[in-house]
Write an enzyme that holds these catalytic residues in place. Sequence first.
Site, PDB file in Angstrom:
ATOM      1  N   HIS A 163     -13.404 -18.474  37.180  1.00 27.06           N
ATOM      2  CA  HIS A 163     -12.932 -19.788  37.600  1.00 27.06           C
ATOM      3  C   HIS A 163     -11.428 -19.771  37.637  1.00 27.06           C
ATOM      4  O   HIS A 163     -10.800 -19.154  36.779  1.00 27.06           O
ATOM      5  CB  HIS A 163     -13.430 -20.881  36.636  1.00 27.06           C
ATOM      6  CG  HIS A 163     -13.352 -22.237  37.225  1.00 27.06           C
ATOM      7  ND1 HIS A 163     -12.192 -22.972  37.213  1.00 27.06           N
ATOM      8  CD2 HIS A 163     -14.273 -22.980  37.885  1.00 27.06           C
ATOM      9  CE1 HIS A 163     -12.414 -24.120  37.829  1.00 27.06           C
ATOM     10  NE2 HIS A 163     -13.658 -24.150  38.254  1.00 27.06           N
ATOM     11  N   ASP A 193     -21.695 -23.350  38.691  1.00 26.07           N
ATOM     12  CA  ASP A 193     -22.626 -22.985  39.763  1.00 26.07           C
ATOM     13  C   ASP A 193     -23.647 -21.952  39.334  1.00 26.07           C
ATOM     14  O   ASP A 193     -24.657 -21.758  40.001  1.00 26.07           O
ATOM     15  CB  ASP A 193     -21.846 -22.445  40.965  1.00 26.07           C
ATOM     16  CG  ASP A 193     -21.023 -23.535  41.606  1.00 26.07           C
ATOM     17  OD1 ASP A 193     -21.536 -24.651  41.702  1.00 26.07           O
ATOM     18  OD2 ASP A 193     -19.877 -23.262  41.996  1.00 26.07           O
TER      19      ASP A 193
HETATM   20  N1  ACO Z   1     -16.942 -10.759  39.945  1.00 28.43           N
HETATM   21  C1  ACO Z   1     -16.219  -9.634  39.756  1.00 28.43           C
HETATM   22  N2  ACO Z   1     -14.877  -9.618  39.593  1.00 28.43           N
HETATM   23  C2  ACO Z   1     -14.245 -10.820  39.637  1.00 28.43           C
HETATM   24  C3  ACO Z   1     -14.928 -12.029  39.823  1.00 28.43           C
HETATM   25  C4  ACO Z   1     -16.339 -11.983  39.978  1.00 28.43           C
HETATM   26  N3  ACO Z   1     -17.037 -13.105  40.147  1.00 28.43           N
HETATM   27  N4  ACO Z   1     -14.047 -13.046  39.808  1.00 28.43           N
HETATM   28  C5  ACO Z   1     -12.849 -12.501  39.630  1.00 28.43           C
HETATM   29  N5  ACO Z   1     -12.955 -11.147  39.518  1.00 28.43           N
HETATM   30  C6  ACO Z   1     -11.872 -10.204  39.230  1.00 28.43           C
HETATM   31  C7  ACO Z   1     -10.998  -9.957  40.454  1.00 28.43           C
HETATM   32  O1  ACO Z   1     -11.459  -8.878  41.218  1.00 28.43           O
HETATM   33  C8  ACO Z   1      -9.652  -9.708  39.808  1.00 28.43           C
HETATM   34  O2  ACO Z   1      -9.666  -8.402  39.295  1.00 28.43           O
HETATM   35  P1  ACO Z   1      -8.299  -7.509  39.235  1.00 28.43           P
HETATM   36  O3  ACO Z   1      -7.372  -8.286  38.319  1.00 28.43           O
HETATM   37  O4  ACO Z   1      -8.725  -6.195  38.713  1.00 28.43           O
HETATM   38  O5  ACO Z   1      -7.791  -7.464  40.652  1.00 28.43           O
HETATM   39  C9  ACO Z   1      -9.629 -10.661  38.611  1.00 28.43           C
HETATM   40  O6  ACO Z   1     -11.015 -10.823  38.269  1.00 28.43           O
HETATM   41  C10 ACO Z   1      -8.994 -12.011  38.894  1.00 28.43           C
HETATM   42  O7  ACO Z   1      -9.662 -12.570  40.033  1.00 28.43           O
HETATM   43  P2  ACO Z   1      -8.982 -13.592  41.046  1.00 28.43           P
HETATM   44  O8  ACO Z   1      -9.780 -13.596  42.321  1.00 28.43           O
HETATM   45  O9  ACO Z   1      -7.519 -13.296  41.138  1.00 28.43           O
HETATM   46  O10 ACO Z   1      -9.154 -14.962  40.273  1.00 28.43           O
HETATM   47  P3  ACO Z   1      -8.952 -16.391  40.900  1.00 28.43           P
HETATM   48  O11 ACO Z   1      -8.612 -17.288  39.783  1.00 28.43           O
HETATM   49  O12 ACO Z   1      -8.036 -16.319  42.067  1.00 28.43           O
HETATM   50  O13 ACO Z   1     -10.396 -16.713  41.516  1.00 28.43           O
HETATM   51  C11 ACO Z   1     -12.670 -17.368  41.726  1.00 28.43           C
HETATM   52  C12 ACO Z   1     -11.351 -17.498  40.923  1.00 28.43           C
HETATM   53  C13 ACO Z   1     -12.400 -17.566  43.217  1.00 28.43           C
HETATM   54  C14 ACO Z   1     -13.618 -18.460  41.252  1.00 28.43           C
HETATM   55  C15 ACO Z   1     -13.266 -15.972  41.465  1.00 28.43           C
HETATM   56  O14 ACO Z   1     -13.484 -15.768  40.086  1.00 28.43           O
HETATM   57  C16 ACO Z   1     -14.559 -15.737  42.257  1.00 28.43           C
HETATM   58  O15 ACO Z   1     -14.507 -15.319  43.406  1.00 28.43           O
HETATM   59  N6  ACO Z   1     -15.760 -15.993  41.625  1.00 28.43           N
HETATM   60  C17 ACO Z   1     -17.019 -15.877  42.312  1.00 28.43           C
HETATM   61  C18 ACO Z   1     -17.252 -17.073  43.193  1.00 28.43           C
HETATM   62  C19 ACO Z   1     -17.604 -18.333  42.404  1.00 28.43           C
HETATM   63  O16 ACO Z   1     -18.425 -18.319  41.508  1.00 28.43           O
HETATM   64  N7  ACO Z   1     -16.965 -19.447  42.778  1.00 28.43           N
HETATM   65  C20 ACO Z   1     -17.226 -20.756  42.160  1.00 28.43           C
HETATM   66  C21 ACO Z   1     -16.012 -21.283  41.494  1.00 28.43           C
HETATM   67  S1  ACO Z   1     -16.422 -22.755  40.608  1.00 28.43           S
HETATM   68  C22 ACO Z   1     -16.445 -23.984  41.744  1.00 28.43           C
HETATM   69  O17 ACO Z   1     -15.914 -23.947  42.812  1.00 28.43           O
HETATM   70  C23 ACO Z   1     -17.203 -25.161  41.356  1.00 28.43           C
END
Ligand code: ACO
Length: 428
Positions: free
Chosen positions: A307, A364
């Site tokens: 998140h 979610d």
């Molecule tokens: N699975 C695997 N790796 C992940 C995930 C995941 N779900 N989420 C983040 N990471 C990793 C990234 O690859 C990154 O790794 P790195 O530092 O080695 O490059 C690190 O964790 C940070 O990730 P970011 O994408 O920079 O985090 P950000 O805060 O920008 O994104 C987000 C948050 C978009 C929710 C992300 O965690 C994601 O894509 N999750 C899956 C989709 C999801 O569940 N979305 C619902 C959000 S809740 C809502 O909208 C109600």
Amino acid sequence: MSDKATLEYNGKKYEFPVTEGTENELAIDIKTLRSATGGIITLDPGYKNTGSCESAITFLDGEKGILRYRGYSIEELAEKADFLEVAYLLIFGELPNKEQLSKFHNDIREESHVDEEMKKILDGFPKSAHPMGVLSSLTSALVAFNPSSVDVSSESEMYKSTVRILAKFPVLVAWAMRKKKGLPLDYGDDTLGYVENIHKMMFKRPNKEYSKNKIVIDALDKLLILHADHEQNCSTSTVRIVGSSFAGLFASISAGISALWGPLHGGANQAVLEMLEAIEADGGDTKKYMAKAKDKSDPFRLMGFGHRVYKNFDPRARIIKKSADEVLGDLGIEDPILEIAKGLEKEALEDPYFVDRKLYPNVDFYSGIIYRALGIPTEMFTVMFALGRLPGWIAQWREMRLKGEPIGRPRQVYIGENHRPFVAVDLR
Ligand code: ACO
């Protein structure tokens, strides 16, 4: 503690006020940055460090896992309030007393018809259309049947547009689902509670008496409360920024629905379920998918994990996880998908990749499992999220307009070509 921040650049110092919120959040107020420095701006893609507004609606602390609407904890609201009370609280700032709640509900009932002509618009969509696209279009189409702008200095106009959208939106949600299922497009039943009526509008079969299931209605009510607001997320920021151009409430909400649709935002609940189903179809090997999620050369992400704001746990996920167990237990459903979800959660919580990056299950992760148990088709999950988020969007739009915020218009750092002469087509 200083109430000023100093920026030093090229030997010159600039001072900016530091403002503090009621929960001690600090922000450097850079409103004068550009004019003071002769053109310097801040650069913050994704707005990870940028506050777009001051807001009195929702407080969340991602580190501590706190979520409060108007000061009330999400845990208490989910347990003690119903969705309509929460909607009133978000929009008007206080919990309603009995009379206020009853008037609010009656005013919504008065507006709960949707112009029959709207059915022709719905007719134009193929059955295969995603209901989020249908909902966004129909919400936008509502503008044509209702005044598109609201005089914000008129309390009664503001109120009317609020009850109108709260009344008509559930009808559109139900129609979007019924169209997909080939069911007749009905209206609600004014004798029922707000959420019960939504359930009836969605599920009533033409040849069968509707029977209320309290467990289902309560679970739905709770899910809607948990989704009702989440401060300046992608869709809410969209609603505010569209509304800041003085676009009407319905048009702003239609844009918010589109923003919510994406799989990185509201669309994640559908993506979670599709992911769990794919893992099940592939033999249920959660370890294989954990490895894929960690492999940087693989675009696969564990949907429902991580998140932008919650870096410890998502308080909504805790409530919803308990609720998922209860609903499935009460309805006597044994779902292999839930077992896969639990397995993934356990592995992720113990895995250094997820622990180090503070990736915890978000709201979610479990909501899809409950929706599935309630008989809601997968493609409707994000629509249900939109239904829950509606009061939050209204509250945020209202706050933004009443404060008279300026039009939202970020700046950029241009990194393209410098000026160059035009070259005629035959010389290129
Ligand atoms: N699975 C695997 N790796 C992940 C995930 C995941 N779900 N989420 C983040 N990471 C990793 C990234 O690859 C990154 O790794 P790195 O530092 O080695 O490059 C690190 O964790 C940070 O990730 P970011 O994408 O920079 O985090 P950000 O805060 O920008 O994104 C987000 C948050 C978009 C929710 C992300 O965690 C994601 O894509 N999750 C899956 C989709 C999801 O569940 N979305 C619902 C959000 S809740 C809502 O909208 C109600």
